[in-house]
Design a protein around this motif. Sequence first.
Motif, mmCIF file in Angstrom:
data_model
loop_
_atom_site.group_PDB
_atom_site.id
_atom_site.type_symbol
_atom_site.label_atom_id
_atom_site.label_comp_id
_atom_site.label_asym_id
_atom_site.label_seq_id
_atom_site.Cartn_x
_atom_site.Cartn_y
_atom_site.Cartn_z
ATOM 1 N N TRP A 11 -11.738 0.556 -1.619
ATOM 2 C CA TRP A 11 -12.638 1.464 -0.901
ATOM 3 C C TRP A 11 -13.352 0.633 0.148
ATOM 4 O O TRP A 11 -14.128 -0.286 -0.205
ATOM 5 N N THR A 12 -13.097 0.939 1.401
ATOM 6 C CA THR A 12 -13.597 0.106 2.488
ATOM 7 C C THR A 12 -15.109 -0.081 2.391
ATOM 8 O O THR A 12 -15.864 0.888 2.331
ATOM 9 N N TRP B 268 0.844 -1.194 0.000
ATOM 10 C CA TRP B 268 0.000 0.000 0.000
ATOM 11 C C TRP B 268 0.878 1.241 0.000
ATOM 12 O O TRP B 268 1.806 1.349 0.801
ATOM 13 N N CYS C 1 -0.533 4.625 -0.389
ATOM 14 C CA CYS C 1 -1.188 5.779 0.228
ATOM 15 C C CYS C 1 -2.563 5.353 0.718
ATOM 16 O O CYS C 1 -3.124 4.364 0.250
ATOM 17 N N SER C 2 -3.047 6.097 1.699
ATOM 18 C CA SER C 2 -4.382 5.801 2.211
ATOM 19 C C SER C 2 -5.049 7.089 2.641
ATOM 20 O O SER C 2 -4.396 8.119 2.847
ATOM 21 N N VAL D 63 -9.512 3.421 7.730
ATOM 22 C CA VAL D 63 -9.159 3.667 6.323
ATOM 23 C C VAL D 63 -10.422 3.677 5.468
ATOM 24 O O VAL D 63 -11.243 2.771 5.522
ATOM 25 N N TYR E 258 -10.054 4.622 2.057
ATOM 26 C CA TYR E 258 -9.584 4.332 0.700
ATOM 27 C C TYR E 258 -8.075 4.117 0.774
ATOM 28 O O TYR E 258 -7.385 4.783 1.559
ATOM 29 N N ARG E 259 -7.569 3.167 0.036
ATOM 30 C CA ARG E 259 -6.116 3.011 -0.048
ATOM 31 C C ARG E 259 -5.744 2.513 -1.433
ATOM 32 O O ARG E 259 -6.553 1.896 -2.131
#
Lengths: 269, 89
Positions: free
Chosen positions: A29-30, A3, A5-6, A14, A16-17
């Motif tokens: 996208w969580t 990963w 960036c988040s 989180v 989005y990462r």
Amino acid sequence: VRWTCSFPPEGGAVEYRLGRDGSDVVAEWTGLATFRARVDGSGARLDPLGDVEPAELERQLGPVLAALLGHLRGEIALHASSVARRDVAIAFLGDTCAGKSTIASRMCLDPDVALLADDVAPLRHVHGAVWVQPSESEHELRPDVARAVGLPSSGVKTRLRPARRAERAARLGACVVLSFDDAATVPAIERLPSARAFAAVARATMRFVVDEPDVLRAELDALARVVAQAPVYVLRRSRDLANLDVSAGVAARLLRSIAGEPESGEAQS
Amino acid sequence: MTEHFKIAPQVHARSFDGETVVLDLTAGKYFSLDEVGAAIWDALTSNKTQLEEIVQHVVAAYEVDAATAETDVRAFLAQLCASGLIVRV
């Protein structure tokens, strides 16, 4: 997956990462979906999570996915609102809460102006020109802004449909960086010289991959095309919504000018 | 001893009205060079790799004496080296 960036960047849950898995780009996208594509944008695949409705998925992720895929394929997208008049577009850049949606919603009260983008403006280079693709069909407005532009408001930030949504791409005619200056009694607009114009557009560019030379070369070339085609201005104005009509009027005159229309009030022959 | 410099392989640059934007392709970072910086970059892209050649390029373009130009060029090249945009050869 490594990963890279988040969001939110300061930590916490989180939302989005984005990362890399070998030569693949992976985004998550969580609770909504995961996305995977090769770094050239081929083989793109979106896997919804849970039982999210396709229409809701499209509304929430459509614009940002278009921006992500565009970046992998050598195009750029701006974190900007954008409206069009006579197939010519103006894009409003600025930090979060700079008033991008606000000024776009006010300009869309003009029946000749249509919404292209509220937050994500994908650009495409076609036939030697840069075009803004229609990407969003709603404004997202605070209740006080909705009231100020005469749209129905609730107690929370709401999504509201404009009178007109652009149905096709419009040639990018200008970019306007929005800036608040509470000492300003009247809004002031100033054209930025090339290097500052480049910096402003680069700052507004949505970047997803920053470790692939081919993607980065294409990004710089795309930015250069934008700055060569579209003059970049900074609009400094008071944040008081009572002055919104005047600020939007300045932007509307600029849009009419780049669309090749005479100033309103000029003699028509 | 003559000092030589060249543009690092992992950079990509574009000019805008006399100024230059340089992109570091390994870090994804943009650098903006002002007019004089752009002139020095222009010398480097024209295969003027020796410090003396770059200084002469600046002296020819601007009303500046060679000693002042050399001081400024050395300082600027040191910044470019530190940023990884050029390398000593």
